[in-house]
Design a protein around this motif. Structure first.
Motif, PDB file in Angstrom:
ATOM      1  N   GLY A 285     -30.896 -20.860   0.712  1.00 47.52           N
ATOM      2  CA  GLY A 285     -32.082 -21.550   0.205  1.00 47.52           C
ATOM      3  C   GLY A 285     -32.288 -21.078  -1.217  1.00 47.52           C
ATOM      4  O   GLY A 285     -32.374 -19.869  -1.445  1.00 47.52           O
ATOM      5  N   THR A 286     -32.326 -22.031  -2.147  1.00 46.87           N
ATOM      6  CA  THR A 286     -32.245 -21.669  -3.563  1.00 46.87           C
ATOM      7  C   THR A 286     -33.199 -22.479  -4.426  1.00 46.87           C
ATOM      8  O   THR A 286     -33.403 -23.676  -4.184  1.00 46.87           O
ATOM      9  N   LYS A 308     -36.431 -28.359   3.539  1.00 49.52           N
ATOM     10  CA  LYS A 308     -34.967 -28.438   3.391  1.00 49.52           C
ATOM     11  C   LYS A 308     -34.373 -27.040   3.207  1.00 49.52           C
ATOM     12  O   LYS A 308     -33.399 -26.668   3.873  1.00 49.52           O
ATOM     13  N   ASN A 309     -34.956 -26.248   2.321  1.00 49.32           N
ATOM     14  CA  ASN A 309     -34.433 -24.899   2.082  1.00 49.32           C
ATOM     15  C   ASN A 309     -34.655 -23.979   3.281  1.00 49.32           C
ATOM     16  O   ASN A 309     -33.801 -23.152   3.605  1.00 49.32           O
ATOM     17  N   GLU A 312     -31.909 -24.681   5.745  1.00 49.21           N
ATOM     18  CA  GLU A 312     -30.672 -24.020   5.305  1.00 49.21           C
ATOM     19  C   GLU A 312     -30.698 -22.547   5.684  1.00 49.21           C
ATOM     20  O   GLU A 312     -29.709 -21.979   6.137  1.00 49.21           O
ATOM     21  N   CYS A 433     -23.025 -24.843  -2.099  1.00 50.40           N
ATOM     22  CA  CYS A 433     -24.396 -24.927  -1.614  1.00 50.40           C
ATOM     23  C   CYS A 433     -24.448 -25.533  -0.228  1.00 50.40           C
ATOM     24  O   CYS A 433     -23.545 -26.246   0.193  1.00 50.40           O
ATOM     25  N   GLY A 434     -25.508 -25.211   0.448  1.00 49.12           N
ATOM     26  CA  GLY A 434     -25.671 -25.629   1.831  1.00 49.12           C
ATOM     27  C   GLY A 434     -26.169 -27.066   1.913  1.00 49.12           C
ATOM     28  O   GLY A 434     -27.278 -27.375   1.478  1.00 49.12           O
ATOM     29  N   GLU A 444     -27.947 -31.012  -5.327  1.00 54.00           N
ATOM     30  CA  GLU A 444     -26.991 -29.966  -4.918  1.00 54.00           C
ATOM     31  C   GLU A 444     -26.060 -29.634  -6.090  1.00 54.00           C
ATOM     32  O   GLU A 444     -25.722 -28.472  -6.318  1.00 54.00           O
ATOM     33  N   GLU A 447     -27.916 -27.434  -8.309  1.00 52.22           N
ATOM     34  CA  GLU A 447     -28.014 -26.086  -7.727  1.00 52.22           C
ATOM     35  C   GLU A 447     -26.725 -25.290  -7.992  1.00 52.22           C
ATOM     36  O   GLU A 447     -26.777 -24.103  -8.331  1.00 52.22           O
ATOM     37  N   LYS A 451     -25.804 -21.651 -10.093  1.00 51.09           N
ATOM     38  CA  LYS A 451     -25.022 -20.576  -9.460  1.00 51.09           C
ATOM     39  C   LYS A 451     -23.788 -20.194 -10.296  1.00 51.09           C
ATOM     40  O   LYS A 451     -23.218 -19.123 -10.109  1.00 51.09           O
TER      41      LYS A 451
END
Ligand SMILES: C=C(O[C@H]1C=CC=C(C(=O)O)[C@@H]1O)C(=O)O
Ligand SMILES: [Mg+2]
Length: 461
Positions: A285-286, A308-309, A312, A433-434, A444, A447, A451
């Motif tokens: 979760g990010t 949503k996070n 995850e 990402c998840g 995503e 995200e 990262k």
């Protein structure tokens, strides 16, 4: 000030030569001594002089470093890699002569290494120097633990060896390792950056979401690659130096294999074992960091409440909880996650503590946990099948367990994310990402962009 005297080293080596003669085979010997304050990064840099592969590990939230130089012994395994690695390690410990008067974690005989994400995948050329499971017992290890400094020397001794000659060789190498310069190398800068097939990757995210919405899986973690060209060869020491100063709450690592180097600064602990006490982390979760304190707090609050996070994250918590129940007692997991702040982003975080049952080892835990749904998905086999078939890259060691173990059953493994493979003046960086039922491919993609930032910035980007 070196605590064990040269004569003691020589007499220990003599004992090893005698053992080798009487068993008619090589004898491994491990000798630990306390040494004066030594800078781990300068030690790592000086090790280049010896032309051997180097290994680096630190946790930036603790005063703990391991710096390994060369390989006195290698433990490799392809099939049943957890069991095989453990078996070889135990046999080695049984046969070795270990001289270690200290009870400090990370001293005595120590092995450092890692694994590939998925051993059923045929290795691509990119990862050809990295085995599906590859652990070394370095020839020299500097250990820093709570303000104390130790040097361990591991040697394979043959029947025909002479203890005096071996002792001289060790002394000479130690002098090289300790004679470091006061300046550390500067970092090369990025020349060009090539995102590998971003649109295709977003299409794969879309397909994963469809699969999830058809109830064929619940979560699938998808990774992508960025290829970097630098203006000059990267300095691994400079990479580590910048990670240590900029990435708090992270495991900073480097594993060299014949010139190629897998490096990173991962915030994700897989498992830590100290005196039978286990510590694991659920991290998934990010969200980005805010520009101001106020904005940052707002983003954190939203992240904590974002469905949503949270989903995850919860997949990871449930899986780790179930895995721990098999091997542990006294499992403690808080009800709700908290925020884990990093330089470029923030995560949802749930710590897990437990006591390892007698008769089990850290390998049992790693085998059970890897890959957690932070890197694989739910159900595990379904998501791995999707990753194998649809992801357009070889993850190699990205997303896999990396870490160390000592001869007193202490050890720690992280999940190798926020990482990349450096090959001279080129590098492959990875981020994933998840994907869950309400994932948006564009979000995503963004995200993964944040990262990539830690690796990009230490490469001078
Ligand atoms: C797969 C990665 O992150 C995992 C760990 C934390 C948060 C994640 C996420 O929110 O998607 C990922 O599951 C990566 O950084 O490459
Ligand atoms: Mg995510």
């Amino acid at each position: 000030m070196i605590e064990i005297k040269e004569e003691l080293i020589e007499s220990l080596l003599e004992e090893a030569v005698d053992q080798a003669k009487s068993n008619n085979k090589t004898q491994i010997i491990s000798m630990t001594k306390e040494i004066n304050e030594t800078n781990p990064l300068r030690f790592f840099e000086s090790a280049k002089e010896l032309g051997m592969d180097r290994t680096f590990w630190t946790s930036t939230s603790e005063q703990f470093y391991l710096v390994g130089v060369g390989s006195a012994f290698h433990i490799g395994a392809n099939e049943y890699r957890f069991q095989n690695t453990e078996k070889q390690w135990e046999k080695l410990l049984e046969d070795a002569i270990i001289h270690n008067p200290y009870k400090v974690p990370g001293t005595g005989m120590v092995t450092m290494g890692g694994m590939s994400f998925d051993p059923s995948i045929r290795k691509s050329d990119l990862w050809k120097k990295f085995g599906h499971s590859s652990f070394t017992i370095p020839k020299f290890i500097l250990t820093v633990n709570e303000g104390k400094y130790f040097m361990t020397t591991n040697v394979q001794v043959n029947q025909a060896d002479h203890s005096r000659q071996l002792a001289n060789g060790i002394k000479h190498a130690e002098e090289t390792l300790m004679s470091y310069s006061t300046t550390l190398p500067a970092q090369a800068r990025i020349h060009s950056k090539n995102e590998i097939a971003p649109q295709q990757w977003m299409d794969t995210v879309e397909r994963a979401t469809e699969k999830i919405n058809q109830d064929e899986a619940e979560k699938i973690v998808l990774a992508r690659e960025v290829r970097i060209k630098l203006k000059d060869d990267a300095s691994i020491t400079a990479v580590l130096d910048q990670f240590i100063t900029s990435q708090s709450n992270s495991f900073v690592f480097a594993f060299e294999r014949d010139g190629d180097c897998f490096v990173g600064a991962s915030p994700e602990r897989l498992v830590k074992l100290k005196n039978q006490q286990l510590l694991s982390t659920c991290l998934a979760g990010t969200a980005p960091r805010g520009m101001t304190k106020e904005e940052d707090r707002k983003i954190s609050n939203n992240l904590l409440q974002d469905g949503k996070n949270r989903s995850e994250h919860d997949f990871v918590v449930n899986m780790i909880k179930n895995a721990m129940e098999l091997y542990c007692t006294s499992i403690q997991i808080p009800e709700d996650p908290v925020i884990y702040p990093l330089k470029n982003l923030q995560h949802l975080y749930t710590p897990v503590t437990a006591t390892l049952k007698k008769g089990y080892s850290i390998f049992d835990i790693i085998k059970q946990l890897h890959p957690t749904p932070a890197l694989g998905g739910v159900p595990r086999e379904e998501s791995l099948k999707f990753i194998r078939e649809q992801e357009q890259l070889d993850r190699g060691w990205y997303g896999a367990p990396i870490g160390w173990l000592d001869s007193n059953q202490n050890g720690e493994f992280a999940v190798a994310i926020r990482s990349g493979l450096i090959q001279g003046d080129e590098a492959s960086l990875f981020a994933g990402c998840g994907v869950v039922k309400d994932s948006d491919p564009q979000a995503e993609y963004e995200e993964t962009n944040i990262k990539f930032l830690p690796m990009l910035s230490v490469l001078g980007g």
